[in-house]
Design a protein around this motif. Structure first.
Motif, PDB file in Angstrom:
ATOM      1  N   MET A  37       0.837  -0.906  -0.052  1.00  0.00           N
ATOM      2  CA  MET A  37      -0.023   0.107  -0.287  1.00  0.00           C
ATOM      3  C   MET A  37       0.947   1.222  -0.066  1.00  0.00           C
ATOM      4  O   MET A  37       0.482   2.193  -0.438  1.00  0.00           O
ATOM      5  CB  MET A  37      -0.923   0.142   1.286  1.00  0.00           C
ATOM      6  N   LEU A  38       1.867   1.075   0.592  1.00  0.00           N
ATOM      7  CA  LEU A  38       2.832   2.444   0.652  1.00  0.00           C
ATOM      8  C   LEU A  38       3.619   2.708  -0.421  1.00  0.00           C
ATOM      9  O   LEU A  38       4.066   3.681  -0.808  1.00  0.00           O
ATOM     10  CB  LEU A  38       3.636   2.276   1.920  1.00  0.00           C
ATOM     11  N   THR A  39       4.022   1.653  -1.135  1.00  0.00           N
ATOM     12  CA  THR A  39       5.011   1.815  -2.378  1.00  0.00           C
ATOM     13  C   THR A  39       4.608   1.618  -3.639  1.00  0.00           C
ATOM     14  O   THR A  39       4.991   2.401  -4.561  1.00  0.00           O
ATOM     15  CB  THR A  39       6.131   0.979  -2.129  1.00  0.00           C
ATOM     16  N   SER A  40       3.507   0.734  -3.889  1.00  0.00           N
ATOM     17  CA  SER A  40       3.069   0.372  -5.256  1.00  0.00           C
ATOM     18  C   SER A  40       2.382   1.880  -6.032  1.00  0.00           C
ATOM     19  O   SER A  40       2.576   1.812  -7.008  1.00  0.00           O
ATOM     20  CB  SER A  40       1.889  -0.650  -5.551  1.00  0.00           C
ATOM     21  N   PRO A  41       1.607   2.758  -5.124  1.00  0.00           N
ATOM     22  CA  PRO A  41       1.229   3.845  -5.710  1.00  0.00           C
ATOM     23  C   PRO A  41       2.345   4.650  -6.539  1.00  0.00           C
ATOM     24  O   PRO A  41       2.042   5.364  -7.508  1.00  0.00           O
ATOM     25  CB  PRO A  41       0.403   4.594  -4.752  1.00  0.00           C
ATOM     26  N   TYR A  42       3.485   4.619  -5.719  1.00  0.00           N
ATOM     27  CA  TYR A  42       4.875   5.615  -6.333  1.00  0.00           C
ATOM     28  C   TYR A  42       5.300   5.008  -7.714  1.00  0.00           C
ATOM     29  O   TYR A  42       6.325   5.576  -8.241  1.00  0.00           O
ATOM     30  CB  TYR A  42       5.638   5.639  -5.453  1.00  0.00           C
ATOM     31  N   PHE A  43       4.703   3.984  -8.105  1.00  0.00           N
ATOM     32  CA  PHE A  43       5.302   3.619  -9.492  1.00  0.00           C
ATOM     33  C   PHE A  43       4.459   4.480 -10.501  1.00  0.00           C
ATOM     34  O   PHE A  43       5.046   4.719 -11.715  1.00  0.00           O
ATOM     35  CB  PHE A  43       4.549   2.016  -9.837  1.00  0.00           C
ATOM     36  N   VAL A  44       3.268   5.150 -10.008  1.00  0.00           N
ATOM     37  CA  VAL A  44       3.018   6.235 -10.995  1.00  0.00           C
ATOM     38  C   VAL A  44       3.906   7.345 -11.442  1.00  0.00           C
ATOM     39  O   VAL A  44       4.203   7.718 -12.693  1.00  0.00           O
ATOM     40  CB  VAL A  44       1.702   6.787 -10.478  1.00  0.00           C
ATOM     41  N   LEU A  45       4.809   7.505 -10.301  1.00  0.00           N
ATOM     42  CA  LEU A  45       5.546   8.811 -10.600  1.00  0.00           C
ATOM     43  C   LEU A  45       6.508   8.349 -11.614  1.00  0.00           C
ATOM     44  O   LEU A  45       7.076   8.990 -12.361  1.00  0.00           O
ATOM     45  CB  LEU A  45       6.160   9.159  -9.288  1.00  0.00           C
ATOM     46  N   VAL A  46       7.039   6.780 -11.426  1.00  0.00           N
ATOM     47  CA  VAL A  46       8.042   6.285 -12.391  1.00  0.00           C
ATOM     48  C   VAL A  46       7.437   6.215 -13.804  1.00  0.00           C
ATOM     49  O   VAL A  46       8.140   6.579 -14.719  1.00  0.00           O
ATOM     50  CB  VAL A  46       8.481   4.874 -11.949  1.00  0.00           C
ATOM     51  N   THR A  47       6.204   6.018 -13.682  1.00  0.00           N
ATOM     52  CA  THR A  47       5.250   5.908 -15.227  1.00  0.00           C
ATOM     53  C   THR A  47       5.338   7.150 -15.751  1.00  0.00           C
ATOM     54  O   THR A  47       5.681   7.357 -17.019  1.00  0.00           O
ATOM     55  CB  THR A  47       4.156   5.270 -15.058  1.00  0.00           C
ATOM     56  N   PHE A  48       5.077   8.161 -14.884  1.00  0.00           N
ATOM     57  CA  PHE A  48       5.145   9.671 -15.445  1.00  0.00           C
ATOM     58  C   PHE A  48       6.329   9.947 -16.246  1.00  0.00           C
ATOM     59  O   PHE A  48       6.496  10.660 -17.234  1.00  0.00           O
ATOM     60  CB  PHE A  48       4.711  10.499 -14.324  1.00  0.00           C
ATOM     61  N   PHE A  49       7.471   9.729 -15.593  1.00  0.00           N
ATOM     62  CA  PHE A  49       8.807  10.075 -16.430  1.00  0.00           C
ATOM     63  C   PHE A  49       9.032   9.251 -17.573  1.00  0.00           C
ATOM     64  O   PHE A  49       9.616   9.617 -18.422  1.00  0.00           O
ATOM     65  CB  PHE A  49       9.900   9.771 -15.166  1.00  0.00           C
TER      66      PHE A  49
END
Length: 223
Positions: free
Chosen positions: A99-111
């Protein structure tokens, strides 16, 4: 001077976008934790069906207590990532780490999206395209904190590999950069196929690579 201000504005927009992504996902996490009866079964949060498949893979390897190098032979990249994250954040449960980490793949995807569009249309429009993509309904649904799957990483790999491929089209590409890009492309495609091994992807990227190397003449590259 104009270029300097453009760079400052660009950095500000990137920072603002990144902060907004993190903030929106943290709001989701806080909301879910505030209403555990709605989003939890016993002590575990309610993930999407595919999420339980990946959680089962991770839990089985954690139960077997595999060694450091054995983790590199996991079934998929997502399992590999969370095996190491569990070692780093072992004071938390596995669902909490997800829950804490998987949403931050969004930022990687943005780049990943940004770099691809920057290579073909410039960074200003690329920023707008990338930002509009990560706030679209379909992407928000697939990147929700209780959606644990490979989708966001699939999108990242697809666009970042296309970014590397588009770099081959730049005029006056030096031989050194050609070999460097080729090495990066090989590594990325191998990781991607290991991460999401579907037959269509090797065929797709093989076709794109052949087209770039043999189907585009120098005049079209320059244009």
């Amino acid at each position: 001077m104009l270029r300097k201000y453009e760079n400052i504005i660009f950095i500000f927009v990137i920072f603002f976008t990144s902060s907004l992504v993190f903030l929106s996902r943290q709001i989701q996490i806080n909301y879910i934790n505030k209403f555990p009866k709605k989003f939890y079964i016993f002590n575990d949060p309610i993930f999407n069906p595919d999420g339980y498949y990946f959680l089962t893979n991770i839990k089985n390897q954690l139960i077997n207590n595999i060694g450091f190098f054995e983790k590199f032979f996991s079934k998929d990249l997502l399992t590999l990532i969370y095996l190491f994250l569990f070692d780093l954040l072992g004071d938390r449960t596995l669902p909490e780490i997800v829950m804490l980490t998987s949403p931050y793949f969004v930022l990687v995807t943005f780049f990943g999206i940004f770099f691809f569009f920057k290579s073909i249309i410039g960074k200003s429009i690329a920023t707008i395209v990338s930002f509009s993509f990560i706030i679209s309904t379909i992407f928000l649904n697939r990147s929700y904190v209780l959606f644990f799957d490979t989708d966001t990483l699939n999108i990242f790999f697809t666009f970042f590999i296309l970014f590397i491929l588009s770099s081959f089209l730049k005029p006056n590409l030096s031989r050194k950069n050609f070999y460097l890009l080729s090495l990066i492309l090989i590594i990325l495609t191998q990781i991607f196929f290991f991460h999401y091994p579907k037959n269509i992807f090797p065929l797709l990227f093989l076709f794109i690579t052949i087209f770039i190397f043999f189907g585009v003449n120098q005049k079209k590259k320059d244009k």
